[in-house]
Write a protein that holds these residues in place. Structure first.
Motif, PDB file in Angstrom:
ATOM      1  N   LEU A  90      13.902  75.190 -15.100  1.00 42.14           N
ATOM      2  CA  LEU A  90      13.321  73.916 -14.649  1.00 42.14           C
ATOM      3  C   LEU A  90      13.242  72.872 -15.753  1.00 42.14           C
ATOM      4  N   ASP A  91      13.077  73.289 -16.995  1.00 40.72           N
ATOM      5  CA  ASP A  91      13.042  72.311 -18.091  1.00 40.72           C
ATOM      6  C   ASP A  91      14.406  71.648 -18.267  1.00 40.72           C
ATOM      7  N   VAL A  92      15.458  72.444 -18.246  1.00 42.19           N
ATOM      8  CA  VAL A  92      16.809  71.891 -18.412  1.00 42.19           C
ATOM      9  C   VAL A  92      17.155  71.005 -17.205  1.00 42.19           C
ATOM     10  N   PHE A  93      16.830  71.509 -16.014  1.00 34.97           N
ATOM     11  CA  PHE A  93      17.040  70.772 -14.771  1.00 34.97           C
ATOM     12  C   PHE A  93      16.390  69.373 -14.857  1.00 34.97           C
ATOM     13  N   ALA A  94      15.155  69.317 -15.331  1.00 36.29           N
ATOM     14  CA  ALA A  94      14.452  68.029 -15.433  1.00 36.29           C
ATOM     15  C   ALA A  94      15.123  67.116 -16.462  1.00 36.29           C
ATOM     16  N   ARG A  95      15.592  67.695 -17.555  1.00 38.47           N
ATOM     17  CA  ARG A  95      16.276  66.865 -18.563  1.00 38.47           C
ATOM     18  C   ARG A  95      17.566  66.286 -17.997  1.00 38.47           C
ATOM     19  N   ASN A  96      18.321  67.091 -17.248  1.00 43.18           N
ATOM     20  CA  ASN A  96      19.568  66.589 -16.653  1.00 43.18           C
ATOM     21  C   ASN A  96      19.290  65.426 -15.696  1.00 43.18           C
ATOM     22  N   ILE A  97      18.257  65.561 -14.878  1.00 43.51           N
ATOM     23  CA  ILE A  97      17.917  64.483 -13.934  1.00 43.51           C
ATOM     24  C   ILE A  97      17.554  63.213 -14.698  1.00 43.51           C
ATOM     25  N   VAL A 145      23.057  68.197 -12.257  1.00 42.56           N
ATOM     26  CA  VAL A 145      21.731  68.832 -12.360  1.00 42.56           C
ATOM     27  C   VAL A 145      21.833  70.276 -12.813  1.00 42.56           C
ATOM     28  N   PHE A 146      22.970  70.915 -12.510  1.00 38.80           N
ATOM     29  CA  PHE A 146      23.152  72.341 -12.830  1.00 38.80           C
ATOM     30  C   PHE A 146      24.217  72.579 -13.899  1.00 38.80           C
ATOM     31  N   MET A 147      25.359  71.868 -13.766  1.00 37.71           N
ATOM     32  CA  MET A 147      26.592  72.206 -14.490  1.00 37.71           C
ATOM     33  C   MET A 147      27.096  73.594 -14.046  1.00 37.71           C
ATOM     34  N   ASP A 148      28.334  73.909 -14.469  1.00 37.93           N
ATOM     35  CA  ASP A 148      28.915  75.221 -14.163  1.00 37.93           C
ATOM     36  C   ASP A 148      30.025  75.484 -15.172  1.00 37.93           C
ATOM     37  N   ALA A 149      30.667  76.637 -15.087  1.00 37.34           N
ATOM     38  CA  ALA A 149      31.663  76.995 -16.103  1.00 37.34           C
ATOM     39  C   ALA A 149      32.853  76.041 -16.056  1.00 37.34           C
ATOM     40  N   ASP A 150      33.174  75.522 -14.870  1.00 36.76           N
ATOM     41  CA  ASP A 150      34.286  74.585 -14.766  1.00 36.76           C
ATOM     42  C   ASP A 150      33.939  73.268 -15.455  1.00 36.76           C
ATOM     43  N   TYR A 171      33.645  66.891 -23.949  1.00 32.10           N
ATOM     44  CA  TYR A 171      32.771  65.716 -23.896  1.00 32.10           C
ATOM     45  C   TYR A 171      32.736  65.052 -25.260  1.00 32.10           C
ATOM     46  N   THR A 172      33.285  63.848 -25.331  1.00 32.38           N
ATOM     47  CA  THR A 172      33.267  63.109 -26.591  1.00 32.38           C
ATOM     48  C   THR A 172      32.154  62.065 -26.558  1.00 32.38           C
ATOM     49  N   GLY A 173      31.827  61.638 -25.339  1.00 30.52           N
ATOM     50  CA  GLY A 173      30.825  60.579 -25.202  1.00 30.52           C
ATOM     51  C   GLY A 173      29.418  61.106 -25.388  1.00 30.52           C
ATOM     52  N   THR A 174      28.452  60.247 -25.144  1.00 30.44           N
ATOM     53  CA  THR A 174      27.056  60.594 -25.404  1.00 30.44           C
ATOM     54  C   THR A 174      26.363  61.189 -24.177  1.00 30.44           C
ATOM     55  N   LEU A 175      26.968  61.008 -22.987  1.00 31.05           N
ATOM     56  CA  LEU A 175      26.305  61.470 -21.768  1.00 31.05           C
ATOM     57  C   LEU A 175      26.729  62.907 -21.471  1.00 31.05           C
ATOM     58  N   ARG A 176      25.871  63.849 -21.809  1.00 33.22           N
ATOM     59  CA  ARG A 176      26.172  65.258 -21.608  1.00 33.22           C
ATOM     60  C   ARG A 176      25.036  65.934 -20.846  1.00 33.22           C
ATOM     61  N   PHE A 177      25.395  66.980 -20.155  1.00 40.62           N
ATOM     62  CA  PHE A 177      24.399  67.716 -19.375  1.00 40.62           C
ATOM     63  C   PHE A 177      24.426  69.182 -19.791  1.00 40.62           C
ATOM     64  N   GLU A 178      23.324  69.858 -19.547  1.00 42.58           N
ATOM     65  CA  GLU A 178      23.176  71.252 -19.993  1.00 42.58           C
ATOM     66  C   GLU A 178      23.229  72.195 -18.806  1.00 42.58           C
ATOM     67  N   HIS A 179      23.567  73.442 -19.069  1.00 43.00           N
ATOM     68  CA  HIS A 179      23.589  74.460 -18.015  1.00 43.00           C
ATOM     69  C   HIS A 179      22.159  74.843 -17.629  1.00 43.00           C
ATOM     70  N   SER A 180      21.811  74.587 -16.385  1.00 44.20           N
ATOM     71  CA  SER A 180      20.470  74.962 -15.908  1.00 44.20           C
ATOM     72  C   SER A 180      20.528  76.062 -14.854  1.00 44.20           C
ATOM     73  N   LEU A 181      21.741  76.360 -14.337  1.00 45.82           N
ATOM     74  CA  LEU A 181      21.892  77.262 -13.188  1.00 45.82           C
ATOM     75  C   LEU A 181      22.515  78.587 -13.620  1.00 45.82           C
ATOM     76  N   PHE A 182      21.881  79.674 -13.230  1.00 45.95           N
ATOM     77  CA  PHE A 182      22.356  81.002 -13.619  1.00 45.95           C
ATOM     78  C   PHE A 182      22.264  81.961 -12.433  1.00 45.95           C
ATOM     79  N   ILE A 183      23.106  82.986 -12.478  1.00 48.31           N
ATOM     80  CA  ILE A 183      22.972  84.088 -11.534  1.00 48.31           C
ATOM     81  C   ILE A 183      22.405  85.271 -12.321  1.00 48.31           C
ATOM     82  N   ALA A 184      21.227  85.718 -11.891  1.00 49.95           N
ATOM     83  CA  ALA A 184      20.635  86.898 -12.519  1.00 49.95           C
ATOM     84  C   ALA A 184      21.259  88.135 -11.885  1.00 49.95           C
ATOM     85  N   THR A 185      21.817  89.008 -12.725  1.00 52.35           N
ATOM     86  CA  THR A 185      22.482  90.226 -12.248  1.00 52.35           C
ATOM     87  C   THR A 185      21.960  91.438 -13.023  1.00 52.35           C
TER      88      THR A 185
END
Lengths: 382, 382
Positions: free
Chosen positions: B29-36, B250-255, B261-275
């Motif tokens: 949720l912390d990463v999710f909020a930062r992405n938003i 809001v989530f990002m993914d492996a793709d 990313y060379t620019g300044t607007l980057r997002f972080e991985h917030s979404l995971f599958i727990a296995t």
């Protein structure tokens, strides 16, 4: 401010097929019934029990139809998947897989208070977790040792490991050693008939050698379970399987449909995705309303189905989230493309994960919707 | 005989993360909020409206969080998908797609009685169906002409087609022409930053030229909507978009994570599958309890996530229906393999169709489950 607004159902019994909202999963009930009868007749003729795999469909109505024709029970791949089947009154369920945690063993042991339940192991820790859980729940669990017969996934590698686990199971009062599971998923999708036959024979030979090694020290395998829709004709005559687990045969899909069949045991395509042409703005393509969220593409793109066969003039060439791109096979035949708003039926590349995308199967017969079956175990992968 | 037996929930608020049943979809949720916040700040700075795409998540709680930070509304890709969002009180919804049938137009027109609704067209027949449906429902529908800016999917090809449709819309009393949709999905996934920048510039140039052609005959485009998580940094400064539609950020993914990313607007991985590791019977691999039914693989296999980054020692090498096969990257390092029963977190290859497999998102913060959000529009592709 929230609103009260209900989505109309995709289909209602009695409607013509063309009134089904799209994308929807449609089953031809006549073909479906023929596939069930054929597999049951083949198993009966071989004197082998049929325990169809419910991971293919996740729909209790399908299992009920199979059991009515003589299936002895079902397989599930996860313990959560078994719950809706047990709730629907199916009381003989084999979990054809290892359980990943003690919490899952506890769920299985609880389920075993309501249904006859079996499960696979390939590690001592799994046996100990099952024994604790079954003792705590006051239930009895049948246990199979899974052996790796060439797939390279789960399962012990040799007879001495199998023996060690069988003895460990036999020492637990709440557990009963029932025999072996020997499944080779890779064999199912080998394209050539002789290639599948030979690979299935090698898997059966490995299985037979483990059975013999256990038998030599007095450990009897009452049940040897395995086999799938691509290898079943060989599994039935292998002499090692007492029970087969095919699932996809009720539906078939483009992947299984691409196998060569030389033998007499064949199944027909009963499962389709009903789609609609939503855009014809370009001359060289049309766009369907069904993409990655309406079909699994792990085993390839769907076939376009027309007049009882895979189309030879149109190809589904790409899937986006909610779009499917269709092009004429020959670029100089754009007249082959369907019109805006027309209905296009697809055969999915891989039936199991495609069914896992839908909440219901629309059953049709003679152009009319006859039933809408809930896919009650959809999403239950825990 | 049916039984009463309920499946326990996968997670409960207050539980430690390690108690979540697997496979489950988990959001930090912390990463999710930062992405938003990052995306909203970038849109605000550019003076462009943010209308995030709900097809990425299908979860009204996510949209509510985005709107609370300044988003003007949402996009949906199908009219059925919009229904749970409207029910949750989201009252400004753009269907960023054409509707495949008059029945779907009727559903949209009914929805338009409860929320502000817009939709795309690329054919006269779609406009006529919308006009009839909106008149019958007594509602008002905003309409966008979709233009193909290079993706080769839906959308008219040139300004004269766009003009023809805009005039047709303007002649319908229940419809309002609002402007253009110009989305190029292919640009999003180009790996190189400069390559994406140049492709986005070409799409923007084509869009600008259609706007100019319409403007020259007095047809004003109040809104020009498009853009996605891979091109947004370029879309915001293009000068043609008044509104952007990113979803995956809001989530990002492996793709998306494989883009440079060379620019300044980057997002972080917030979404995971727990296995969970369910089998360690072989020396060269372990088996996870998450396969094709727990992740979409259309855009590649998942990453294994360890200590805040993609693992450099382990690879998820194959997905079966309910199994994931993990091997050490270097065959001579089997000690890198995790133990039986241990937890492994994955970053899915493609977030949108992965979320469409689950019924809920488990929100976690500081190692504790904070919320469980229903994915209410899961499976709604009609």
């Amino acid at each position: 401010m929230s609103i009260a607004f209900d989505l109309p159902p995709a289909a209602r019994p009695g409607q013509p097929v063309d009134a089904i909202d799209t994308p929807s999963l449609v089953v031809d009930l006549d073909v479906f019934a023929r596939n069930i009868s054929r597999m049951q007749a083949a198993a009966d003729a071989a004197g082998v029990k049929l325990r169809p795999h419910a991971k293919a469909h996740k729909c209790p109505d399908v299992s009920v139809a199979q059991i009515a024709q003589g299936a002895v029970g079902i397989c599930c791949q996860k313990v959560s998947e078994a719950v809706p089947f047990a709730r629907a009154g199916i009381h003989d369920i084999h979990i054809s897989n290892e359980l990943a945690s003690p919490a899952k063993a506890a769920l299985l042991a609880e389920l075993a208070r309501h249904a006859r339940v079996s499960v696979c192991v390939d590690d001592v820790a799994q046996i100990d977790a099952l024994a604790s859980a079954a003792s705590a729940a006051g239930s009895a669990v049948d246990v199979f040792v899974e052996i790796d017969v060439g797939q390279g996934r789960c399962g012990v590698r040799d007879a001495s490991d199998a023996l060690r686990l069988a003895e460990r199971i036999a020492n637990q009062s709440a557990l009963t050693f029932r025999g072996l599971q020997a499944y080779h998923g890779g064999v199912q999708h080998l394209r050539g008939w002789a290639e599948r036959r030979d690979a299935a024979a090698r898997a059966a030979e490995r299985t037979g050698s483990v059975i013999a090694r256990l038998g030599a020290v007095g450990v009897r395998c009452d049940v040897v379970t395995g086999g799938g829709s691509g290898s079943v004709e060989f599994d039935l005559t292998s002499g090692v399987y007492t029970e087969i687990q095919p699932g996809s045969y009720v539906f078939m899909d483009a992947d299984y449909g691409s196998n060569a069949y030389t033998g007499t045991l064949r199944f027909e395509h009963s499962l389709f995705i009903a789609t609609t042409v939503m855009s014809v703005a370009a001359e060289d393509r049309v766009i369907l309303d069904a993409g990655l969220k309406s079909m699994a593409v792990d085993s390839g793109l769907p076939w376009i189905w027309a007049e009882g066969a895979a189309s030879t003039t149109l190809d589904y060439v790409a899937a986006n989230d909610e779009h499917g791109i269709v092009k004429p096979r020959r670029a100089d035949t754009p007249e082959a493309l369907p019109a805006l708003g027309s209905r296009v039926m697809l055969v999915p590349g891989h039936c199991d994960p495609t069914l896992n995308l839908y909440d219901e199967i629309v059953g049709v017969r003679a152009g009319v919707v006859e039933c809408v079956w809930p896919i009650s175990a959809r999403g239950l992968s825990r």
